[in-house]
Enzyme design. Structure first.
Site, mmCIF file in Angstrom:
data_model
loop_
_atom_site.group_PDB
_atom_site.id
_atom_site.type_symbol
_atom_site.label_atom_id
_atom_site.label_comp_id
_atom_site.label_asym_id
_atom_site.label_seq_id
_atom_site.Cartn_x
_atom_site.Cartn_y
_atom_site.Cartn_z
ATOM 1 N N LYS A 1 0.743 -1.099 0.163
ATOM 2 C CA LYS A 1 -0.016 0.004 0.031
ATOM 3 C C LYS A 1 0.970 1.429 0.015
ATOM 4 C CE LYS A 1 -3.597 -2.732 2.370
ATOM 5 N NZ LYS A 1 -4.561 -2.898 3.478
ATOM 6 N N GLN B 1 -4.522 -1.438 9.558
ATOM 7 C CA GLN B 1 -4.481 -2.875 9.230
ATOM 8 C C GLN B 1 -4.926 -3.850 10.007
ATOM 9 O OE1 GLN B 1 -3.289 -3.582 6.030
ATOM 10 N NE2 GLN B 1 -4.090 -5.642 6.242
ATOM 11 N N ASP C 1 -10.745 2.600 4.170
ATOM 12 C CA ASP C 1 -11.380 1.210 3.931
ATOM 13 C C ASP C 1 -12.720 1.477 4.103
ATOM 14 O OD1 ASP C 1 -9.445 -0.787 3.948
ATOM 15 O OD2 ASP C 1 -9.035 -0.958 5.875
#
Ligand code: NAD
Length: 318
Positions: free
Chosen positions: A66, A110, A133
């Site tokens: 990422k 994460q 997200d």
């Protein structure tokens, strides 16, 4: 067939057209690079902050990928590595700092988090407009009421949706009124995909582990999405001839022979028996190389969109 939208569909010996997620993600990243330059000219540099707690090797790989994608696009990219023993309060304090940082437009914590931390508490602490997200209840709610222009949409479902739209456009078909069957009802994939398809006017059925006669339900689908996590659960005779098949599953199974280190080889397969399904489908995503590559590209798209909204600039449509 519409030639412009056709570039992600590749012919194959198996019958079905292959939906090339790698080509689609590369095209999207090229668009994003252009949009990033446009924003740069307006004095805006999209900023993504990724937080990793602990040393899970798979999470480390994802987080590195990422950060790399963000740097390559010219975003401001930062990574916060915290030890596994980090307290929930310390993690919350970091999220609050990032919420307040005007150079950070996207925050990603994460998952999975260590067991002593309540993931929901952390995800709900992220400012919804920075929640790239798309897991914050505000963003889930906005998507549920069809406010797609205000919501941030989870990356894998959003990426799958781009592949679906490009495929239907290339086949000269419209999603409106089509029978879509989604197998899987997770908050990360199944439910958000179903919401997006509903917003696109498909007739949506969500099937799951308690669904009776799953193969009969699947056979109704003009568009079948598998997001289960069961290797090759969906067999060829579950596919309605001419259907579009999107395989979100990523499953590691034993391969043949040994690798360089003398360990048994493994390989990745989806939730769909690819060769069997290819003999009946009109188009199908491979695993790997289908939905997977779209996820990181969509994370970048969400970060750029968040930066545009923050500055009140017109946001690109992907
Ligand atoms: P999950 O375990 O959270 O959910 C699985 C869903 O499948 C559940 O809703 C369950 O009801 C359903 N299910 C389980 N067994 C079933 C069965 N036998 N028949 C019908 N339904 C059944 O998984 P998830 O997070 O939604 O992920 C699903 C798959 O997608 C996994 O293989 C995962 O690795 C993959 N995935 C890929 C990406 C990507 O490509 N970037 C991202 C997220 C998830």
């Amino acid at each position: 067939m519409n030639q412009a939208a056709n570039s992600i569909l590749k012919p194959s010996a198996a019958g079905a057209l292959i939906i090339d997620g790698k080509a689609a993600s590369e095209a999207l990243l090229a668009r994003l690079a252009e949009e990033t330059r446009r924003l740069g000219a307006a004095g805006v540099k999209p900023g993504l902050s990724v937080v990793l707690v602990g040393d899970d090797p798979a999470s480390q790989v994802y987080v590195r990928a990422k950060g790399k994608a963000a740097r390559e696009l010219g975003f401001r990219s930062e990574q916060h590595d915290l030890v596994a023993a980090t307290s929930e309060e310390d993690l919350l304090a970091l999220v609050q700092r990032l919420n307040a940082d005007p150079g950070v437009h996207g925050i990603l914590v994460q998952l999975p988090l260590p067991k002593h931390i309540q993931s929901a508490r952390i995800l709900e602490a992220i400012a919804p407009e920075k929640d790239v997200d798309g897991f914050h209840p505000i963003n889930v709610g906005l998507a549920a009421i069809g406010e797609m222009k205000r919501a941030l949409i989870p990356c894998t479902p959003a990426g799958a949706m781009i592949l679906i739209q490009k495929t239907f456009a290339a086949l000269g078909e419209n999603l409106a009124g089509k029978e879509a069957v989604v197998i899987g009802r997770s908050n990360i994939v199944g439910k958000p995909v179903a919401r997006l398809l509903l917003a696109a006017n498909s007739t949506v059925t969500v099937a799951h582990s308690r669904t009776r006669d799953l193969s009969a339900v699947a056979q109704r689908a003009d568009l079948l999405i598998a997001a289960v996590g069961q290797p090759e659960l969906v067999r060829g005779d579950w596919i309605k001839p001419g259907a579009v098949v999107i395989d979100v599953g990523v499953n590691r199974v034993p391969g043949e022979g040994l690798n360089d280190r003398g360990q048994p080889k493994t390989r990745l397969v989806g939730d769909v028996a690819f060769a069997e399904a290819s003999a009946r489908a009109a188009a199908i995503t491979p695993v790997p190389g289908g939905v997977g590559p779209m996820t990181i590209a969509m994370l970048m798209a969400n970060t750029l969109v968040a930066a545009c909204r923050w500055r009140g600039l017109e946001e690109p449509k992907f």
